[in-house]
Design an enzyme around this catalytic site. Structure first.
Site, PDB file in Angstrom:
ATOM      1  N   GLU A  67       0.660  -1.193  -0.077  1.00 57.47           N
ATOM      2  CA  GLU A  67      -0.064   0.064   0.046  1.00 57.47           C
ATOM      3  C   GLU A  67       0.807   1.207   0.106  1.00 57.47           C
ATOM      4  O   GLU A  67       0.666   2.241  -0.569  1.00 57.47           O
ATOM      5  CB  GLU A  67      -1.019  -0.053   1.062  1.00 57.47           C
ATOM      6  N   HIS A 136     -11.034  -3.490  10.978  1.00 57.50           N
ATOM      7  CA  HIS A 136     -11.600  -3.676   9.815  1.00 57.50           C
ATOM      8  C   HIS A 136     -12.876  -2.819   9.685  1.00 57.50           C
ATOM      9  O   HIS A 136     -13.844  -2.989   8.934  1.00 57.50           O
ATOM     10  CB  HIS A 136     -12.048  -5.188   9.224  1.00 57.50           C
TER      11      HIS A 136
HETATM   12  C1  LIG Z   1      -2.351  -4.379   4.959  1.00 55.83           C
HETATM   13  C2  LIG Z   1      -3.390  -5.314   4.453  1.00 55.83           C
HETATM   14  N1  LIG Z   1      -3.770  -5.066   3.011  1.00 55.83           N
HETATM   15  C3  LIG Z   1      -4.837  -5.914   2.370  1.00 55.83           C
HETATM   16  C4  LIG Z   1      -5.408  -6.661   3.346  1.00 55.83           C
HETATM   17  C5  LIG Z   1      -6.705  -7.321   2.797  1.00 55.83           C
HETATM   18  N2  LIG Z   1      -6.434  -8.751   2.719  1.00 55.83           N
HETATM   19  C6  LIG Z   1      -6.903  -9.586   3.477  1.00 55.83           C
HETATM   20  S1  LIG Z   1      -6.273 -11.098   3.538  1.00 55.83           S
HETATM   21  C7  LIG Z   1      -5.292 -10.588   2.118  1.00 55.83           C
HETATM   22  C8  LIG Z   1      -4.458 -11.743   1.241  1.00 55.83           C
HETATM   23  C9  LIG Z   1      -3.245 -12.119   2.221  1.00 55.83           C
HETATM   24  O1  LIG Z   1      -2.595 -13.087   1.475  1.00 55.83           O
HETATM   25  P1  LIG Z   1      -1.564 -14.017   2.101  1.00 55.83           P
HETATM   26  O2  LIG Z   1      -0.467 -13.124   2.988  1.00 55.83           O
HETATM   27  O3  LIG Z   1      -0.964 -14.816   1.134  1.00 55.83           O
HETATM   28  O4  LIG Z   1      -2.403 -14.797   3.221  1.00 55.83           O
HETATM   29  P2  LIG Z   1      -3.436 -15.842   3.142  1.00 55.83           P
HETATM   30  O5  LIG Z   1      -4.744 -15.282   3.208  1.00 55.83           O
HETATM   31  O6  LIG Z   1      -3.118 -16.565   1.740  1.00 55.83           O
HETATM   32  O7  LIG Z   1      -3.256 -16.963   4.270  1.00 55.83           O
HETATM   33  C10 LIG Z   1      -5.493  -9.332   1.695  1.00 55.83           C
HETATM   34  C11 LIG Z   1      -4.942  -8.831   0.519  1.00 55.83           C
HETATM   35  C12 LIG Z   1      -5.100  -6.666   4.538  1.00 55.83           C
HETATM   36  N3  LIG Z   1      -5.809  -7.458   5.524  1.00 55.83           N
HETATM   37  N4  LIG Z   1      -4.027  -5.951   5.243  1.00 55.83           N
END
Ligand SMILES: Cc1ncc(C[n+]2csc(CCOP(=O)(O)OP(=O)(O)O)c2C)c(N)n1
Ligand SMILES: Cc1ncc(C[n+]2csc(CCOP(=O)(O)OP(=O)(O)O)c2C)c(N)n1
Ligand SMILES: [Mg+2]
Ligand SMILES: [Mg+2]
Lengths: 354, 319, 354, 319
Positions: A67, A136
Site C-alpha cells: 500500500e 476492519h
Molecule cells: C495491509 C493489508 N492489506 C490488505 C488486506 C486485505 N487482505 C486480507 S487477506 C489478504 C491476502 C493475504 O494473502 P496472504 O498473505 O498470502 O495470506 P493468506 O490469506 O493466503 O493466508 C488481503 C490482501 C489486509 N488485510 N491487510
C-alpha cells in the site's frame, strides 16, 4: 433516500460507483483504477466489477500487497498527468499510506509552488458488522481532514456516490473518497448520464426547527430514521448531510444550528479530534448565539467483535433519537424509541461472511 | 544517442562535475551569512553519480531525487538561478521560496520534486514511469536515493512493482556509506544489496568507486535497453560525502568517521581527475565560465524579492 | 517558566529529558531506548547523549531506516514485558508508523481483552524554523489523539518534560510523547530526584478573569508572553497548559472558560480536526453558558520554507494577544502589540543549520 | 529435545493435523447458523505447516500468526474451548469475545495475538525475540505469515533487522499461492523469495509440498541452532488453501483457480497420509478423542454467556 435528481431510475450505491467510474474512464483515457483486488470476480463488492473487461489490464489492475509504494505510484502517475483511482477495501489499510498521503500527496502542489498537481482519488471503504472488529471497521477520515491539501468526501447515498466520484476524479487534488460498506446496497434515483456533485455544499435533507442533526456518511441514514421517530414525538429535526468534509460547508450548518439553537453531530468515527469535533468547533466560532452542542460517534473504545458489544459501539437511530430528544426536552421524562421500529433496512439485509 | 567524440564527453562531464562542486562550495561559503535559511545537504564528493548517469539522459527523461539533490538537479540541467533563489527563499526560486534546498524541483527540465522524507520519492518515480509506459513513450525515469533509503520497506515494494510491471526506471543508489552518522554496519545485515535486487529479476551493478566514465558507459547501455522496452535496472554507486550530513562544514572530528577515509576518496576525486585530463587552458576557460554562471545565479538570488505574504495561501489546492 | 517544584536547580528541557530517561533506565532494566541516531555524537539534540556509554548498545541503539518495523519491534518488546522508548527526531516520520500505532499498539490491550499490555513510549519531536519546511515541522498529535488506546502528552517546560517522561515510561499503555524542538533550551526548576507528573491534570499557569487561553506544547510559552502583553492593556488572561492531551483535563478548561466566558485555544498544529477543535467542542458540550470560542494554529496551508512566509504560518505572541484582545474588547479599536516586544528568547536563540 | 520414537511422533503429528482439520470443518458446518459472527479464514489443506513447525517447539517458545491462525493456535496448544467461545463472541472466549477468529490469542500458551492487517505481526514477533535475547533466554519465536505478506515493505525491514540483531526468529511463509483471489504471478516479479532472504544472511529453505515430516525435521535443526545463539532462519512452505479465502465454502467455480489444483493437493493430503500410516484402530481411537474434544469445546461455546455490556469499556487502557 431522496436526492435531487430528475430521473426515475433507481440504482444502488455500488452500481452508482461502478457507473460513475466507467463513465469517467470512457471519457478520459488518463483515468485508471488500481488497488488490491479491483480486477477479481468480486470486484470490490461489485464496485469495480467488469471494468477490466472493458478497459483492459493496463487501466484496471490489482497490485502486490504494498500500500505504501502503491500510494506513491498513484502520486507519480498523477504528477505525470494521469488520474489514478486507488482503491482500498478497508479504510484501516490507509494507515500504511499515511506517509505518502500526508507527506507527499497533500503537499506536492504547495511545496513545489504549483509546478505539479496531484489529481488522484483514494477510495476507502469503512466496514461494519459481522464481527469486522478492531481493524476492519474504522472510519479514519478525520486523520486526512487534518492535513491541508487533501479533500475528503463521504457520500451517504447512491446519487452522491456517483456524482462525487465524478467530481473527485476530475478534481486536480488528492481526494479521499469515504464509502461505507453498509450503504452499498441502498438505492436512490441516479441519472444515467454523467454528472457532478459539487464539493463544499452541504445538503439539508430534512427541514426542521427544533434541532440540527448532522450525519456523516452512513450516519446520515441513521439520522434520517431518528428524525422520523422524533417527528412522531412532535420534535422537528433538521437533518444535514455535509457530503464533503473538506471543503466543509460550515456556513449551512452554522445557519441551521443558529436557528434551531441545538446541534447534534453524528459521525461514523470516534469523536475525539474527529469530524464531529471540527463541526462543533467550527459552528461555535462562527456564532455568538448560545447553542447546545453534542457529538455522537463510536464509543471511545476499540471496536469489539462480538455482536452484543458491537451493537453498543455504534450510534443508531434509537440512541440518536434519544439524545436529540433529551437535548430538545431536557426536562421531559426519558424517552427511547422502540428498537424494533428503529431497525434499518440496510442493516437487516446485511449478512456475513465476507 | 550517437556517441560524441571522447574529448567532448570529457568536457561535458567535467563542466557538470565542476559546476556542481563549485555551486556547493559557494553555498557553503554563503551559508554562515544566514541568507540561506534552510537545511542544506551537500553532495561534495558525490558528484560523479549525478553526472555519470544524467549525462546519458535526454531532455525529456526524468530524474527524481532526495533532499541531497543539488547535484542531480544541476546535472539534469535544472535552472541554476532558480535554485539559488530557492535557497534564499525568494519569489523567483524554483518553488517560489516554499521549498528550500530539500524540495528542489524543475518540471521544465523534467526534474521531479525532491523530498525530505527518506525513500518517499522512489515509488513516485515508478508512478511517473507507469504513465510513460501507458502512453507508449520511450522516456525513462532515474530514481536517485541513498543507502539509507534501501532500508525502508517502500524500497522493496518499489523494486517488486517495477519489475512486475517492467517499468522504465533506473534505480540509482548513492551509497555514501552513511545515513547521517551511522555507518552501514549498524544498519545493513549484509552488503549483498545488488544480489538482493537481482532476485527481483532486475539487473544490478555495483560501482566500487564512482568512476564517472564507468557509470556513464553502464548507464548508456541500461537506458538503451529500457527505451527498447526493457524493464528496470539498478546501480549501486559507492561514494563518499566530504562534508557533514547537513550544513556547510566538515565533521571529521566528530568521531564517527575518519579523515583518512576522506583522504582516500579525495585522492581519486573525479573533478580533479577530469580537469587534469582536459589540460590547463581548456580547464581554465570552463572554470571561468562556471564562476561567471554561479556569480550570476547568486546575484539573481540576492536581488530577487521575497514572496508576498499572500503567497502563504496560494497553491494549497489546485484549481 | 514557573513550575511547582521545590528546588532551585535550573535545568533545560533537553537535559531534563536526558535525566529522566537515565533515571528510569537505572531503576528498571527493562527500559531501553532506540530509534534512528539515538547513539550518535549528537544524541537527538542531546536528549539521549551519553546513554549508550552508561547503558550499553543493547539498551541504547540506532536502527536501520525502518520506522514501520521498528514500531512493531517496540510493540513486541512491550508485550514481552519490556519498556521501549522509540525516538523520532521529527514527528513527520510517525506517518510511517501509523499502521503499527493505530492498528496494533492502540488496540492490543483491548482486542486481546487485557491478555497483553503495551507499555511503550514514542518520543516525537516537532521541528520549526530555519526552513524546516513542509515535512520537518508538523505537529500531528491530533492524529494519535483520535485513536482510543493511545495516550498523548505534550510537556511545555523542563519540569513537565522530565516528570511526564517518567510517567510515560511507567505507564502501561502506548504514550505518544510530543516534544517541540524550540523548547529544548528553555529551562525550569527541575528536581534532581525522580518524580512523576500525572496525566490528565491541566495546569493553570496564570490566573485571570477576562479570557481563558489554552496553549499546547510550545504554544504555552507564546501564550504566556501574550498574557503579559495583554495584562499591560488591562486584560487579565487565564492561561492553561493541558500538559496531557489524552487523557485531557477538559473539566479544568471548561470551568475556566465558563467563568471567563471566552476561550482561545492555541495549538502548534493545524486546527481542522485538531486538538484545538477537540478542546472547543469538549467545552461546548459541557456547559450551557454561552462562551465565545476561537482557535489558533498553523495557517491552513503546508508549511513554507522561506522565512517571510514561515513567520506568517505560526501563531505568535503578537497574533495571540491581538486575537484575545479582539475577543475581550470586540468594540474597541484594533490593537496589536509591538512585535519587537513579543520576541521570545527561545526563538531568538535558535540558529540553523541543523 | 530427545527424539521420541518415530511412531509417537506420527501419533502426535496426526493428532494435531486431524484436530485442526476437524475443528475447521466443524467451524464450517456451524457457520451457516450465524452463531459465528466474525469472518473466518480456514486453513484446511494447510495444516502441515502449522503442525510440522509447532511440534518442535517447547511450551515456552512463542508463535505469532495472521487472521488465518486457527491452525497455528491449535498446533501450539491453544485452548480449544476458549477458541470456540471466541468465535461465538462469548465472554469465555480467549479474548472475551472482543477478538473473534481474526485476533486469536493465548498468552498462557505463548501464542501472540494475531492480526487482520497483513504483515503487522511480523515485526512484533521480532520485538518479542529482542526481549528474549536481552534476557538471555533460549526461547525462540516463530512468525507465520502468508505469501502476500512478503510484498509488504515491513517484511523486508523485519528481515534486515532480525539478521542485523541476530534475533531468535523463525520466519515461516505459508505460501498458499494466493492472496485472496490473486495468484503469485500477479504479485511477485519472480519467485526467488528464498534466494532474496538469503542475501540478508538468513538461511532459507523452500518446501515444495508441505510434507509435515520434512518441515518438522528441518525446523528441529533450525531451532536448535537458534537456541544455541544463532540468528534467524526462514522457511517457505508451499501449500494450498482448499476453501474460499474467507468463509466456510469452496469457490472453485469462481474462475480464479482450478479444481484440478485442489485435487492434486488433496491427493497428497497429510492428514490422510499420516492417518493411514497409523493403522485403522489407532487412528479411530484418536479420531474419537478428537470428536469428543471438539464437541466439548462447541458445547462450552454454546452454553457460555455473552459478555456483559459494561465490557465494551474495559481494557481500553491498562491500569
Ligand atoms: C495491509 C493489508 N492489506 C490488505 C488486506 C486485505 N487482505 C486480507 S487477506 C489478504 C491476502 C493475504 O494473502 P496472504 O498473505 O498470502 O495470506 P493468506 O490469506 O493466503 O493466508 C488481503 C490482501 C489486509 N488485510 N491487510
Ligand atoms: C523516513 C525518514 N526517516 C528518517 C529521516 C531522518 N534522516 C534524514 S537524512 C537521513 C539519512 C539518510 O541516509 P541516506 O539515505 O544514505 O542518504 P544520505 O543522507 O547519506 O545521502 C535520515 C535518517 C528522514 N528524513 N526520513
Ligand atoms: Mg547515505
Ligand atoms: Mg496466501
Amino acid at each position: 433516500m431522496s436526492s435531487p435528481a430528475e430521473t426515475d431510475r433507481v440504482v444502488t450505491y455500488v452500481d452508482a460507483l461502478l457507473e460513475g467510474m466507467a463513465q469517467e474512464m470512457r471519457l478520459d483515457d488518463d483515468v485508471f483504477v488500481f488497488g488490491l483486488d479491483v480486477d477479481d470476480h468480486k470486484g470490490i463488492q461489485g464496485s469495480t466489477l467488469g471494468l477490466v473487461d472493458e478497459f483492459g489490464a493496463d487501466r484496471v489492475f490489482t497490485t502486490p500487497l504494498s500500500e505504501d509504494a502503491m500510494t506513491g505510484v498513484a502520486i507519480g502517475a498523477a504528477i505525470a498527468g494521469m488520474r489514478p483511482v486507488h482503491v482500498h477495501i478497508r479504510m484501516d489499510f490507509l494507515m500504511l499510506c499515511m506517509n505518502q498521503l500526508v507527506n507527499m500527496a497533500s503537499k506536492s502542489h504547495y511545496m513545489y509552488d504549483g509546478q505539479v498537481t496531484v489529481p488522484m482519488v483514494v477510495r476507502a471503504m469503512i466496514g461494519k458488522s459481522w464481527g469486522q472488529g478492531a481493524q476492519h471497521s474504522q472510519g479514519l477520515h478525520s486523520l486526512l481532514m487534518h492535513i491541508p491539501g487533501l479533500k475528503v468526501v463521504a457520500p451517504s447515498n447512491a446519487y452522491d456516490a456517483k456524482g462525487c466520484l465524478t467530481t473527485a476524479i476530475r478534481d486536480n487534488n488528492p481526494v479521499i473518497f469515504v464509502e461505507h460498506r453498509l450503504l452499498y446496497y441502498t438505492d436512490a434515483y441516479v441519472p444515467e448520464e454523467s454528472y457532478t456533485v459539487p464539493f463544499g455544499r452541504a445538503r439539508t435533507v430534512r427541514e426542521g426547527g427544533d434541532i440540527t442533526i448532522v450525519g456523516v456518511s452512513n450516519m446520515l441514514v441513521e439520522c434520517l430514521r431518528a428524525q422520523e421517530l422524533l417527528s412522531e414525538e412532535g420534535i422537528s429535526a433538521e437533518v444535514i448531510d455535509p457530503v464533503s468534509l473538506v471543503p466543509l460547508d460550515i456556513e449551512t450548518i452554522t445557519a441551521s444550528a443558529a436557528r434551531t439553537g441545538r446541534l447534534l453531530v453524528v459521525d461514523n468515527a470516534w469523536t475525539n479530534c474527529g469530524a464531529s469535533a471540527e463541526i462543533v468547533a467550527g459552528v461555535m466560532e462562527r456564532t455568538d448565539r448560545p447553542i447546545m452542542a453534542r457529538r455522537m460517534g463510536y464509543a471511545p473504545t476499540t471496536c469489539p467483535t462480538t455482536p452484543v458489544l458491537e451493537d453498543e459501539f455504534y450510534p443508531n437511530p434509537v440512541t440518536i433519537a434519544e439524545k436529540a430528544h433529551a437535548m430538545v426536552r431536557p426536562h421531559a421524562a426519558d424517552w427511547r424509541p422502540d428498537p424494533e421500529r428503529a431497525k434499518l433496512a440496510y442493516q437487516a439485509q446485511f449478512r456475513g461472511p465476507f | 544517442m550517437n556517441g560524441p567524440s571522447s574529448i567532448d564527453v570529457t568536457v561535458r562531464l567535467y563542466r557538470s562535475l565542476r559546476l556542481i562542486r563549485r555551486v556547493e562550495e559557494v553555498v557553503a561559503e554563503i551559508y554562515p551569512s544566514d541568507k540561506i535559511k534552510s537545511p542544506v545537504h551537500l553532495s561534495i564528493g558525490q558528484e560523479a553519480v549525478a553526472v555519470g548517469v544524467c549525462d546519458t539522459l535526454r531532455a525529456d527523461d526524468v530524474v527524481s531525487g532526495t533532499y541531497r539533490s543539488h547535484a542531480a538537479y544541476i546535472a539534469k540541467g535544472g535552472d541554476l538561478k532558480a535554485m539559488f533563489a530557492e535557497l534564499y527563499g525568494k519569489a523567483t526560486g524554483c518553488a517560489g521560496g516554499k521549498a528550500g534546498s530539500m524540495h528542489l524541483i524543475d518540471m521544465g527540465h523534467n526534474i521531479l520534486g525532491s523530498s525530505a522524507v527518506v525513500g518517499t520519492t522512489v515509488p513516485i518515480a515508478l508512478g511517473y514511469a507507469y504513465a510513460i509506459r501507458r502512453r507508449g513513450e520511450d522516456r525513462v525515469v532515474v530514481a536517485y536515493f541513498g543507502d539509507g533509503a534501501t532500508e525502508e520497506g517502500v524500497f522493496h515494494e518499489s523494486l517488486n512493482f517495477a519489475a512486475l510491471k517492467q517499468l522504465p526506471v533506473l534505480f540509482v543508489c548513492e551509497n555514501n556509506q552513511f545515513a547521517i552518522h551511522q555507518p552501514l554496519e549498524k544498519r545493513w545485515a549484509t552488503d549483498r544489496l545488488c544480489e538482493r535486487v537481482e532476485t527481483y529479476g532486475i539487473s544490478a551493478k555495483k560501482f566500487a568507486d564512482s568512476n564517472v566514465e564507468s557509470i556513464r558507459t553502464h548507464t548508456q547501455g541500461a537506458i538503451a535497453e529500457m527505451r527498447a522496452g526493457g524493464g528496470p535496472a539498478f546501480m549501486e554507486c559507492v561514494t563518499y560525502r566530504w562534508r557533514e550530513h547537513v550544513g556547510p562544514g566538515e565533521d571529521y572530528d566528530a568521531g564517527y568517521r575518519d579523515r583518512t577515509e576522506y583522504e582516500a576518496w579525495s585522492d581519486k576525486d573525479e573533478v580533479a581527475r577530469l580537469g587534469a585530463a582536459l589540460g590547463e587552458n581548456r580547464r581554465a576557460d570552463i572554470d571561468a565560465e562556471i564562476e561567471q554562471q554561479i556569480a550570476e545565479a547568486v546575484e539573481f538570488a540576492e536581488s530577487s524579492p521575497f514572496p508576498a505574504i499572500e503567497e502563504l495561501h496560494t497553491h494549497v489546492f489546485a484549481g
